[in-house]
Each structure stands twice: as C-alpha cells, then as structure tokens.
Design a protein around this motif. Structure first.
Motif, PDB file in Angstrom:
ATOM      1  N   ARG A  50      -3.138  -1.601  -5.461  1.00 34.47           N
ATOM      2  CA  ARG A  50      -2.300  -2.664  -6.018  1.00 34.47           C
ATOM      3  C   ARG A  50      -2.647  -4.034  -5.455  1.00 34.47           C
ATOM      4  O   ARG A  50      -2.252  -5.062  -6.005  1.00 34.47           O
ATOM      5  N   ARG A  92      -1.812   2.524   6.623  1.00 40.98           N
ATOM      6  CA  ARG A  92      -1.529   3.864   7.142  1.00 40.98           C
ATOM      7  C   ARG A  92      -0.445   3.807   8.221  1.00 40.98           C
ATOM      8  O   ARG A  92       0.445   4.658   8.276  1.00 40.98           O
ATOM      9  N   THR A  95       0.717  11.166   3.013  1.00 37.61           N
ATOM     10  CA  THR A  95       0.758   9.773   2.559  1.00 37.61           C
ATOM     11  C   THR A  95      -0.574   9.288   1.995  1.00 37.61           C
ATOM     12  O   THR A  95      -0.718   8.102   1.700  1.00 37.61           O
ATOM     13  N   SER A  96      -1.546  10.167   1.832  1.00 38.09           N
ATOM     14  CA  SER A  96      -2.872   9.733   1.387  1.00 38.09           C
ATOM     15  C   SER A  96      -2.811   9.049   0.019  1.00 38.09           C
ATOM     16  O   SER A  96      -3.465   8.018  -0.195  1.00 38.09           O
ATOM     17  N   GLN A  97      -2.017   9.604  -0.905  1.00 46.38           N
ATOM     18  CA  GLN A  97      -1.904   8.990  -2.223  1.00 46.38           C
ATOM     19  C   GLN A  97      -1.168   7.663  -2.154  1.00 46.38           C
ATOM     20  O   GLN A  97      -1.529   6.710  -2.848  1.00 46.38           O
ATOM     21  N   ALA A  98      -0.151   7.596  -1.312  1.00 51.83           N
ATOM     22  CA  ALA A  98       0.599   6.343  -1.159  1.00 51.83           C
ATOM     23  C   ALA A  98      -0.283   5.248  -0.589  1.00 51.83           C
ATOM     24  O   ALA A  98      -0.225   4.088  -1.023  1.00 51.83           O
ATOM     25  N   VAL A  99      -1.127   5.605   0.386  1.00 54.68           N
ATOM     26  CA  VAL A  99      -2.048   4.629   0.964  1.00 54.68           C
ATOM     27  C   VAL A  99      -3.005   4.119  -0.109  1.00 54.68           C
ATOM     28  O   VAL A  99      -3.225   2.910  -0.255  1.00 54.68           O
ATOM     29  N   LYS A 156       5.040  -3.951   4.208  1.00 52.40           N
ATOM     30  CA  LYS A 156       5.124  -3.558   2.802  1.00 52.40           C
ATOM     31  C   LYS A 156       4.416  -4.564   1.910  1.00 52.40           C
ATOM     32  O   LYS A 156       4.732  -4.696   0.735  1.00 52.40           O
ATOM     33  N   LEU A 213       3.115   3.616   7.041  1.00 53.68           N
ATOM     34  CA  LEU A 213       3.668   4.848   6.481  1.00 53.68           C
ATOM     35  C   LEU A 213       3.763   5.963   7.522  1.00 53.68           C
ATOM     36  O   LEU A 213       4.037   7.108   7.178  1.00 53.68           O
ATOM     37  N   GLY A 269      -2.565   4.097  -3.315  1.00 53.40           N
ATOM     38  CA  GLY A 269      -1.840   3.299  -4.287  1.00 53.40           C
ATOM     39  C   GLY A 269      -1.582   1.884  -3.809  1.00 53.40           C
ATOM     40  O   GLY A 269      -1.760   0.913  -4.556  1.00 53.40           O
ATOM     41  N   LYS A 270      -1.187   1.760  -2.553  1.00 56.11           N
ATOM     42  CA  LYS A 270      -0.914   0.427  -2.004  1.00 56.11           C
ATOM     43  C   LYS A 270      -2.185  -0.416  -1.930  1.00 56.11           C
ATOM     44  O   LYS A 270      -2.171  -1.612  -2.237  1.00 56.11           O
ATOM     45  N   SER A 278       6.637   8.565   7.747  1.00 54.83           N
ATOM     46  CA  SER A 278       6.831   9.577   6.709  1.00 54.83           C
ATOM     47  C   SER A 278       6.308  10.936   7.172  1.00 54.83           C
ATOM     48  O   SER A 278       5.252  11.023   7.814  1.00 54.83           O
TER      49      SER A 278
END
Length: 235
Positions: free
Chosen positions: A54, A34, A44-48, A24, A37, A50-51, A40
């Motif tokens: 950041r 990837r 998760t493409s948007q989460a990847v 994390k 995640l 986003g991470k 999940s």
C-alpha cells in the motif's frame, strides 16, 4: 499517511498528517513494519506484505502528502539501532519525492499547541484522530478547518528539505555509533576493579599450546576448559 485515511478518502488528492507514532504509517521499512505487528499472535506475513504494497500510493504523482513528525516518533526505539537508522534513511529518501513533504519537529521546538494525538486531514473534507481507544472521524467543516489550522502551526515549527535530511542523518549516525559502541563493549568488556583476567585474556585471547601460565611457563591447551566456557574473544 494512515492506511485508514487512505480508505476513507477514496479518490481524494491531498493529505496532511501529524504523526506522534510511526507504526501504522506509510513510508516504513520492512523491518519497522514487522516490528509494528510483533504484538500479534497470528501469522503476520500477509499483513506485512499488504502494508508494504500500500505504500505505492506515495509514488502516485496525482496525490500530495504532507507529514509532520515529532522527534519522538522518529527516534522511538521500536526496532534495533541499525534498523532504526535504516528507517530514518528511508524517510530522508522519501522526502525527495516531488509530491511528498516530510517535516520533523525537534524536541524543545516551540509549537503553537502541544501535539497530543496523531491526526490526518484528508482533502480538507475529513479528519481522523487516533486515540488509545481507537479512531475518531470528523466530517463537520468547522472541525476540519480547526485541525487544518492547527496543522499549519506545526508545519511552521518543523524542519523540511535539506534541514530535515541533515537532522535525520545526524540521528541515523547516532544509531549506528551506538551499535558500534555496543559491539566494541561486547568484544572488550569493561573490567570491574578487583577482577582477575582469565588465562586466555592474559595470553591475548589464545588458549593453545603457546599460551602462558601465571608463572610465565608455557601452558598446554585443555579442551575441557573450552567445553565448559567459550574461549575469550569468540561470539
């Protein structure tokens, strides 16, 4: 740095984190993100994205980051050997940033205490502690100072700078060597005593009209054999 700490810290400028798990964290390669995640069931493409986005905070020269990682955190096989080697290379690259200090505690190194949990101290004002059940947030000054003192002990036990990069290069090379060894094993499997080589292996992997039968006579290519079983040497 944990992304939760970044959100809690607001405009803070200093962050110190002991990491027993990288999944994390900032500073991860896309493949590692990837993999973190993979549990999940959602897209998760948007989460990847986003991470990864950041992680730009690491390049903010107005902030200072100190990460101390255990060897297990660095070498845990969350991803395949080549991707793990690339993650180690990324850590080594980030260690050159003037505002980022990365240290690693090799297995067997004496430490003042046993690191039981990942924790992050933000601006000497709050500490987040990660447990199996979730995250704890401590704001009491005495608690924060106790964790900062503990963190200093881990810093003293860790490798930084060129020593860190040399150790990461060693572990990265071991990952790549393992991959090459696995590839060679697939191409040239170890024969168990008593096994008999196939006709294609006897002919050096050739299964055409120039191959030899067991008695040395020239053989002919039988397409049905390749249909039933891939020719040796092909992946």
């Amino acid at each position: 740095m944990t992304f939760e700490a970044e959100q809690l810290g607001g405009s803070g400028t200093e962050l110190a984190s002991l990491l027993r798990d990288l999944r994390k964290r900032a500073g991860l390669s896309p493949e590692y993100v990837r993999a973190s995640l993979a549990h999940s069931t959602a897209d998760t493409s948007q989460a990847v994205g986003g991470k990864l986005g950041r992680q730009a905070v690491l390049y903010d020269a107005s902030k200072r980051f100190t990460f101390v990682l255990t060897e297990q955190a660095v070498r845990w096989p969350v991803v395949a050997p080549l991707a793990l080697a690339e993650q180690m290379d990324r850590l080594a690259s980030l260690s050159y940033l003037p505002n980022v200090q990365i240290g690693v505690i090799p297995t067997g190194t004496p430490t003042p205490r046993t690191p039981l949990s990942t924790f992050t101290a933000y601006d000497a004002a709050l500490v987040t502690i990660e447990t199996t059940a979730g995250s704890l947030v401590l704001r009491d000054g005495r608690d924060v100072q106790a964790y900062l003192k503990e963190f200093a002990g881990y810093e003293d036990s860790a490798l930084f700078g060129e020593d860190l990069r040399a150790r990461l290069a060693e572990w990265s090379a071991a990952c790549r060597a393992r991959l090459q060894s696995t590839t060679r094993l697939k191409r040239h499997p170890v024969r168990v005593p008593g096994d008999h080589p196939s006709a294609s292996e006897k002919s050096g992997g050739r299964t055409d009209e120039h191959s030899q039968n067991d008695d040395g006579r020239a053989g002919t290519h039988d397409p049905s054999l390749c249909a039933a079983r891939p020719c040796a040497g092909l992946s």
